[in-house]
Write a protein that holds these residues in place. Structure first.
Motif, PDB file in Angstrom:
ATOM      1  N   ILE A 142       0.845  -1.216   0.039  1.00 20.51           N
ATOM      2  CA  ILE A 142       0.201  -0.131   0.004  1.00 20.51           C
ATOM      3  C   ILE A 142       0.938   1.085   0.144  1.00 20.51           C
ATOM      4  O   ILE A 142       1.630   1.667   1.064  1.00 20.51           O
ATOM      5  CB  ILE A 142      -0.869   0.205   1.331  1.00 20.51           C
ATOM      6  CG1 ILE A 142      -1.899  -1.333   1.152  1.00 20.51           C
ATOM      7  CG2 ILE A 142      -1.704   1.344   1.180  1.00 20.51           C
ATOM      8  CD1 ILE A 142      -2.944  -1.160   2.436  1.00 20.51           C
ATOM      9  N   ALA A 143       0.820   2.076  -1.102  1.00 21.63           N
ATOM     10  CA  ALA A 143       1.722   3.325  -1.218  1.00 21.63           C
ATOM     11  C   ALA A 143       1.084   4.221  -2.154  1.00 21.63           C
ATOM     12  O   ALA A 143       0.471   3.871  -3.103  1.00 21.63           O
ATOM     13  CB  ALA A 143       3.290   2.694  -1.583  1.00 21.63           C
ATOM     14  N   TRP A 144       1.482   5.320  -1.928  1.00 21.12           N
ATOM     15  CA  TRP A 144       1.132   6.720  -2.918  1.00 21.12           C
ATOM     16  C   TRP A 144       2.013   6.350  -4.076  1.00 21.12           C
ATOM     17  O   TRP A 144       3.197   6.137  -3.860  1.00 21.12           O
ATOM     18  CB  TRP A 144       0.915   7.699  -2.361  1.00 21.12           C
ATOM     19  CG  TRP A 144       0.072   8.069  -1.235  1.00 21.12           C
ATOM     20  CD1 TRP A 144       0.334   8.381   0.053  1.00 21.12           C
ATOM     21  CD2 TRP A 144      -1.267   8.510  -1.394  1.00 21.12           C
ATOM     22  NE1 TRP A 144      -0.904   8.592   0.570  1.00 21.12           N
ATOM     23  CE2 TRP A 144      -1.911   8.497  -0.373  1.00 21.12           C
ATOM     24  CE3 TRP A 144      -2.274   8.423  -2.710  1.00 21.12           C
ATOM     25  CZ2 TRP A 144      -3.336   8.839  -0.178  1.00 21.12           C
ATOM     26  CZ3 TRP A 144      -3.507   8.557  -2.372  1.00 21.12           C
ATOM     27  CH2 TRP A 144      -4.213   8.971  -1.274  1.00 21.12           C
ATOM     28  N   PRO A 145       1.390   6.344  -5.217  1.00 24.74           N
ATOM     29  CA  PRO A 145       2.457   6.386  -6.464  1.00 24.74           C
ATOM     30  C   PRO A 145       3.524   7.524  -6.437  1.00 24.74           C
ATOM     31  O   PRO A 145       3.064   8.684  -6.257  1.00 24.74           O
ATOM     32  CB  PRO A 145       1.474   6.484  -7.606  1.00 24.74           C
ATOM     33  CG  PRO A 145       0.180   7.149  -7.130  1.00 24.74           C
ATOM     34  CD  PRO A 145       0.065   6.689  -5.629  1.00 24.74           C
ATOM     35  N   TRP A 146       4.539   7.247  -6.434  1.00 20.32           N
ATOM     36  CA  TRP A 146       5.764   8.026  -6.544  1.00 20.32           C
ATOM     37  C   TRP A 146       6.205   8.842  -5.242  1.00 20.32           C
ATOM     38  O   TRP A 146       7.021   9.498  -5.347  1.00 20.32           O
ATOM     39  CB  TRP A 146       5.540   9.130  -7.851  1.00 20.32           C
ATOM     40  CG  TRP A 146       5.107   8.414  -8.966  1.00 20.32           C
ATOM     41  CD1 TRP A 146       5.723   7.471  -9.755  1.00 20.32           C
ATOM     42  CD2 TRP A 146       3.849   8.264  -9.436  1.00 20.32           C
ATOM     43  NE1 TRP A 146       4.953   7.005 -10.713  1.00 20.32           N
ATOM     44  CE2 TRP A 146       4.037   7.356 -10.697  1.00 20.32           C
ATOM     45  CE3 TRP A 146       2.570   9.279  -9.258  1.00 20.32           C
ATOM     46  CZ2 TRP A 146       2.735   7.490 -11.512  1.00 20.32           C
ATOM     47  CZ3 TRP A 146       1.602   8.949  -9.969  1.00 20.32           C
ATOM     48  CH2 TRP A 146       1.460   7.902 -11.111  1.00 20.32           C
ATOM     49  N   ASP A 147       5.505   8.436  -4.259  1.00 23.48           N
ATOM     50  CA  ASP A 147       5.719   8.895  -2.750  1.00 23.48           C
ATOM     51  C   ASP A 147       5.692   7.908  -1.916  1.00 23.48           C
ATOM     52  O   ASP A 147       4.937   7.810  -0.916  1.00 23.48           O
ATOM     53  CB  ASP A 147       4.746   9.951  -2.421  1.00 23.48           C
ATOM     54  CG  ASP A 147       5.116  10.745  -1.342  1.00 23.48           C
ATOM     55  OD1 ASP A 147       6.404  10.545  -0.859  1.00 23.48           O
ATOM     56  OD2 ASP A 147       4.290  11.789  -0.597  1.00 23.48           O
ATOM     57  N   TYR A 148       6.909   6.902  -1.961  1.00 28.88           N
ATOM     58  CA  TYR A 148       6.729   5.545  -1.466  1.00 28.88           C
ATOM     59  C   TYR A 148       7.113   5.525  -0.008  1.00 28.88           C
ATOM     60  O   TYR A 148       6.922   4.475   0.845  1.00 28.88           O
ATOM     61  CB  TYR A 148       7.573   4.718  -2.243  1.00 28.88           C
ATOM     62  CG  TYR A 148       7.228   4.695  -3.702  1.00 28.88           C
ATOM     63  CD1 TYR A 148       6.116   4.129  -4.262  1.00 28.88           C
ATOM     64  CD2 TYR A 148       8.032   4.959  -4.600  1.00 28.88           C
ATOM     65  CE1 TYR A 148       5.782   4.008  -5.472  1.00 28.88           C
ATOM     66  CE2 TYR A 148       7.923   5.085  -5.971  1.00 28.88           C
ATOM     67  CZ  TYR A 148       6.659   4.455  -6.313  1.00 28.88           C
ATOM     68  OH  TYR A 148       6.371   4.332  -7.707  1.00 28.88           O
ATOM     69  N   ASP A 149       7.597   6.723   0.755  1.00 27.16           N
ATOM     70  CA  ASP A 149       7.969   6.539   1.962  1.00 27.16           C
ATOM     71  C   ASP A 149       6.815   7.740   2.820  1.00 27.16           C
ATOM     72  O   ASP A 149       6.894   7.928   3.773  1.00 27.16           O
ATOM     73  CB  ASP A 149       9.435   7.349   2.165  1.00 27.16           C
ATOM     74  CG  ASP A 149      10.275   6.599   1.660  1.00 27.16           C
ATOM     75  OD1 ASP A 149      10.398   5.449   1.698  1.00 27.16           O
ATOM     76  OD2 ASP A 149      11.315   7.071   0.923  1.00 27.16           O
ATOM     77  N   ALA A 150       5.571   7.869   2.171  1.00 25.99           N
ATOM     78  CA  ALA A 150       4.696   9.022   3.003  1.00 25.99           C
ATOM     79  C   ALA A 150       4.081   8.087   3.750  1.00 25.99           C
ATOM     80  O   ALA A 150       3.613   8.865   4.809  1.00 25.99           O
ATOM     81  CB  ALA A 150       3.787   9.465   1.751  1.00 25.99           C
ATOM     82  N   LEU A 151       3.936   6.819   3.909  1.00 23.33           N
ATOM     83  CA  LEU A 151       2.891   6.210   5.038  1.00 23.33           C
ATOM     84  C   LEU A 151       4.136   5.394   5.813  1.00 23.33           C
ATOM     85  O   LEU A 151       5.073   4.831   5.371  1.00 23.33           O
ATOM     86  CB  LEU A 151       1.893   5.150   4.275  1.00 23.33           C
ATOM     87  CG  LEU A 151       1.015   5.748   3.229  1.00 23.33           C
ATOM     88  CD1 LEU A 151       0.281   4.494   2.531  1.00 23.33           C
ATOM     89  CD2 LEU A 151       0.269   6.864   4.008  1.00 23.33           C
ATOM     90  N   PRO A 152       3.778   5.025   7.023  1.00 25.16           N
ATOM     91  CA  PRO A 152       4.503   4.081   7.958  1.00 25.16           C
ATOM     92  C   PRO A 152       4.878   3.037   7.590  1.00 25.16           C
ATOM     93  O   PRO A 152       3.814   2.202   6.964  1.00 25.16           O
ATOM     94  CB  PRO A 152       3.729   4.374   9.228  1.00 25.16           C
ATOM     95  CG  PRO A 152       2.418   4.603   9.009  1.00 25.16           C
ATOM     96  CD  PRO A 152       2.484   5.458   7.443  1.00 25.16           C
TER      97      PRO A 152
END
Length: 394
Positions: A142-152
């Motif tokens: 589960i990740a936002w596309p192109w912002d792969y470190d936004a979620l814990p």
């Protein structure tokens, strides 16, 4: 009034001859008390917080202090440690979750999606290793596309590192009555089964000298909080030595969904609509719950009717053939924990005297603070009934 100097901090007290350096009168930051129970330290905002025994009467409004003080209970052997357990420190926190069943899995998903601003990582542990492997893989994808470190990040935690965290969430359960079973109070039916589990991990927290928040999400939330605290503070010889978790380190997360359910019914029935702007929820996640339709315009009959609807809402889900765990995991668990970590007001059970009692509260730089309200006598009487009910359980 007597004044003392503690580590360069001015303290006041009604108690004479305390073993601290005397000081000249001034504007103190601390207030020194001696109590038999309740938080080891807390943010006192009303004069009766300094004089009355800890209990639901603390929730009643009263004469405001000139400025809030950090009140500390000198009878608690770890009162100095308690002064450091206040508002969340800057930076993201590490959260560990024990058991990822129905409730834990839903909670984990919500924390993953909503907690990027205040959670650095979520460690999970379960008796079933395949369950852990499944959830770490699912959450890792589960990740936002192109912002792969936004979620814990979500990762497996070995038993030896279970308390290497800022927040420990107890979501384990040994027995949940099956859908369709004839159980009058589902939550209390779980107490005998879940109490040994929470006591086991509370003792581990003591051994690890855990300094974070011990969060109880399993049912029945409020009695399990007290059971965890008692187990953590019991020495090997069976005496209560208060060397384990501080009372305010243990919080129960069950009231949030009751508050949300009251709002749900208030939106459906105009008779209850005032709850949306003036109402409050108090007490346990189960029998003894108190919903007030309004503080300013309290109607006892309407409040009791709304309370009954909220208290039995889980049974309506069971009547449909499902276990009612989604709303509790999100409204009581994820949402309240995130508010806690952000230092905001939230719904949770905290130590009020001899019981853990659900109220609106928050952590501040001066300690744990409860909301005070001009409680009508009829409402205060209901709260005291619940207080007595909880005392009788454990």
């Amino acid at each position: 009034m007597y004044f003392y100097r503690i580590d360069n901090t001015l303290a006041a007290s009604f108690l004479p001859d305390l073993p601290f350096d005397p000081a000249e009168p001034g504007a103190p930051s601390l207030f020194l008390t001696e109590r038999d129970n309740g938080p080891a330290s807390f943010r006192a905002t009303r004069s009766h917080h300094l004089t009355d025994p800890a209990g639901v009467r603390w929730l009643a409004d009263g004469a405001a202090l000139e400025r809030p003080l950090t009140a500390v209970n000198l009878r608690h052997p770890r009162w100095r440690d308690a002064l450091a357990f206040t508002a969340p420190k800057p930076g993201k926190k590490r959260v560990h979750l024990l058991a990822v069943g129905d409730v834990g899995g839903t909670l984990l998903t919500a924390l993953k999606l909503l907690g990027g601003d205040c959670i650095s990582a979520i460690g999970i542990r379960d008796l079933n290793e395949n369950t852990v492997a499944r959830w770490t893989a699912e959450m890792g994808q589960i990740a936002w596309p192109w912002d792969y470190d936004a979620l814990p990040e979500v990762e497996a935690v070995p038993e030896g590192r279970l308390f290497d965290c800022d927040v420990f969430i107890f979501a384990a359960t040994k027995a949940i009555p099956a859908v369709g079973s004839i159980v009058q109070d589902v939550r209390m039916a779980q107490f005998a089964a879940n109490r040994p589990l929470v006591e086991h991990f509370a003792k581990q927290a003591r051994e690890a000298r855990f300094g974070g928040l011990f969060m109880v999400l399993s049912d029945p939330v409020d009695p399990l909080c007290k059971a965890a605290w008692l187990a953590s503070n019991t020495a090997p010889n069976g005496t209560l030595d208060h060397r384990g978790l501080l009372p305010e380190q243990v919080q129960g997360f069950g009231l949030g969904v009751m508050n949300a359910r009251a709002a749900y019914f208030a939106k459906q029935d105009s008779r209850f609509v005032i709850f949306l702007t003036e109402g409050r929820a108090f007490g346990p996640h189960g029998r003894g719950l108190v919903i007030a339709n309004s503080i300013e315009h309290y109607d006892d009959a309407l409040s009791r009717e709304l309370t009954e609807k909220v208290e039995t809402a889980n049974l309506r889900i069971r009547d449909l053939g499902f276990k009612p765990y989604v709303a509790p995991a999100v409204s009581s668990g994820a949402m309240q924990l995130l508010l806690t970590l952000r230092g905001d007001w939230h719904c949770s059970s905290i130590p009020l005297g001899d019981v853990w009692f659900g109220v609106k509260n928050r952590f501040t730089p001066q300690g744990l603070e409860v909301e005070t309200l001009p409680l009508p006598e009829a409402l205060l009487a209901r709260l005291q009934e619940t207080e007595a009910l909880l005392k009788a359980i454990v």
